[in-house]
Design a protein around this motif. Sequence first.
Motif, PDB file in Angstrom:
ATOM      1  N   ASP A  62       0.827  -1.211   0.000  1.00 48.54           N
ATOM      2  CA  ASP A  62       0.000   0.000   0.000  1.00 48.54           C
ATOM      3  C   ASP A  62       0.861   1.260   0.000  1.00 48.54           C
ATOM      4  O   ASP A  62       0.487   2.280  -0.592  1.00 48.54           O
ATOM      5  N   SER A  63       2.011   1.191   0.644  1.00 50.25           N
ATOM      6  CA  SER A  63       2.858   2.370   0.785  1.00 50.25           C
ATOM      7  C   SER A  63       3.478   2.833  -0.528  1.00 50.25           C
ATOM      8  O   SER A  63       3.952   3.973  -0.617  1.00 50.25           O
ATOM      9  N   VAL A  64       3.479   1.974  -1.549  1.00 50.72           N
ATOM     10  CA  VAL A  64       4.102   2.345  -2.821  1.00 50.72           C
ATOM     11  C   VAL A  64       3.123   2.350  -3.990  1.00 50.72           C
ATOM     12  O   VAL A  64       3.508   2.722  -5.106  1.00 50.72           O
ATOM     13  N   LYS A  65       1.899   1.956  -3.759  1.00 49.25           N
ATOM     14  CA  LYS A  65       0.904   1.937  -4.843  1.00 49.25           C
ATOM     15  C   LYS A  65       0.762   3.315  -5.458  1.00 49.25           C
ATOM     16  O   LYS A  65       0.660   4.321  -4.762  1.00 49.25           O
ATOM     17  N   GLY A  66       0.756   3.334  -6.785  1.00 49.89           N
ATOM     18  CA  GLY A  66       0.621   4.592  -7.501  1.00 49.89           C
ATOM     19  C   GLY A  66       1.933   5.312  -7.727  1.00 49.89           C
ATOM     20  O   GLY A  66       1.991   6.263  -8.504  1.00 49.89           O
ATOM     21  N   ARG A  67       2.991   4.878  -7.047  1.00 45.13           N
ATOM     22  CA  ARG A  67       4.298   5.514  -7.216  1.00 45.13           C
ATOM     23  C   ARG A  67       5.332   4.557  -7.828  1.00 45.13           C
ATOM     24  O   ARG A  67       6.196   5.004  -8.590  1.00 45.13           O
ATOM     25  N   PHE A  68       5.244   3.296  -7.492  1.00 41.45           N
ATOM     26  CA  PHE A  68       6.196   2.300  -7.977  1.00 41.45           C
ATOM     27  C   PHE A  68       5.522   1.396  -9.010  1.00 41.45           C
ATOM     28  O   PHE A  68       4.326   1.095  -8.903  1.00 41.45           O
ATOM     29  N   THR A  69       6.312   0.945  -9.983  1.00 39.09           N
ATOM     30  CA  THR A  69       5.828   0.015 -10.993  1.00 39.09           C
ATOM     31  C   THR A  69       6.856  -1.088 -11.201  1.00 39.09           C
ATOM     32  O   THR A  69       8.035  -0.801 -11.461  1.00 39.09           O
ATOM     33  N   VAL A  70       6.402  -2.325 -11.082  1.00 38.46           N
ATOM     34  CA  VAL A  70       7.270  -3.471 -11.327  1.00 38.46           C
ATOM     35  C   VAL A  70       6.993  -3.996 -12.731  1.00 38.46           C
ATOM     36  O   VAL A  70       5.835  -4.037 -13.170  1.00 38.46           O
ATOM     37  N   SER A  71       8.041  -4.377 -13.429  1.00 36.97           N
ATOM     38  CA  SER A  71       7.906  -4.927 -14.775  1.00 36.97           C
ATOM     39  C   SER A  71       9.044  -5.909 -15.008  1.00 36.97           C
ATOM     40  O   SER A  71       9.969  -6.004 -14.197  1.00 36.97           O
ATOM     41  N   ARG A  72       8.963  -6.620 -16.104  1.00 37.55           N
ATOM     42  CA  ARG A  72      10.014  -7.577 -16.414  1.00 37.55           C
ATOM     43  C   ARG A  72      10.185  -7.720 -17.911  1.00 37.55           C
ATOM     44  O   ARG A  72       9.236  -7.490 -18.680  1.00 37.55           O
ATOM     45  N   ASP A  73      11.383  -8.110 -18.288  1.00 39.11           N
ATOM     46  CA  ASP A  73      11.698  -8.404 -19.683  1.00 39.11           C
ATOM     47  C   ASP A  73      12.319  -9.793 -19.695  1.00 39.11           C
ATOM     48  O   ASP A  73      13.506  -9.951 -19.376  1.00 39.11           O
ATOM     49  N   ASN A  74      11.523 -10.775 -20.041  1.00 45.41           N
ATOM     50  CA  ASN A  74      12.020 -12.151 -20.000  1.00 45.41           C
ATOM     51  C   ASN A  74      13.062 -12.424 -21.079  1.00 45.41           C
ATOM     52  O   ASN A  74      13.831 -13.381 -20.964  1.00 45.41           O
ATOM     53  N   THR A  75      13.101 -11.603 -22.116  1.00 49.02           N
ATOM     54  CA  THR A  75      14.120 -11.798 -23.154  1.00 49.02           C
ATOM     55  C   THR A  75      15.499 -11.363 -22.659  1.00 49.02           C
ATOM     56  O   THR A  75      16.516 -11.775 -23.208  1.00 49.02           O
TER      57      THR A  75
END
Length: 125
Positions: A62-75
């Motif tokens: 909850d403390s980071v929602k809207g500010r942090f974004t997690v993503s990944r590049d499997n390649t």
Amino acid sequence: QVQLVESGGGLVQAGASLRLSCAASGRTFSSYGMGWFRQAPGREREFVAAINWSGRATNYADSVKGRFTVSRDNTKNTVFLQMNSLKPEDTAIYYCAATTQYTGTTPEQGLFGYWGQGTQVTVSS
């Protein structure tokens, strides 16, 4: 097995952005759910964000929602944590971790069998 190496930490002012990266070794990276955790001085390590193997499911504290974004590049065997609008309370060592047991809900730390060495993020006021 998988080995994890974080990078991208640093010292920034409040309101700034940072992008953390976590590079994974091994050919089975795409089969792992990935998580970001952090530990501030004198505090227990806490969950920040997680992403499933495909990138289609994510969870955030909850403390980071809207500010942090997690993503990944499997390649590229890499997971990212984009951190915007940083606050002094975000100051911590940030760790990435890998699990084969991520179900799409907020994961317990004990599910993660592989951890990186951490990268320091310091946010000044």
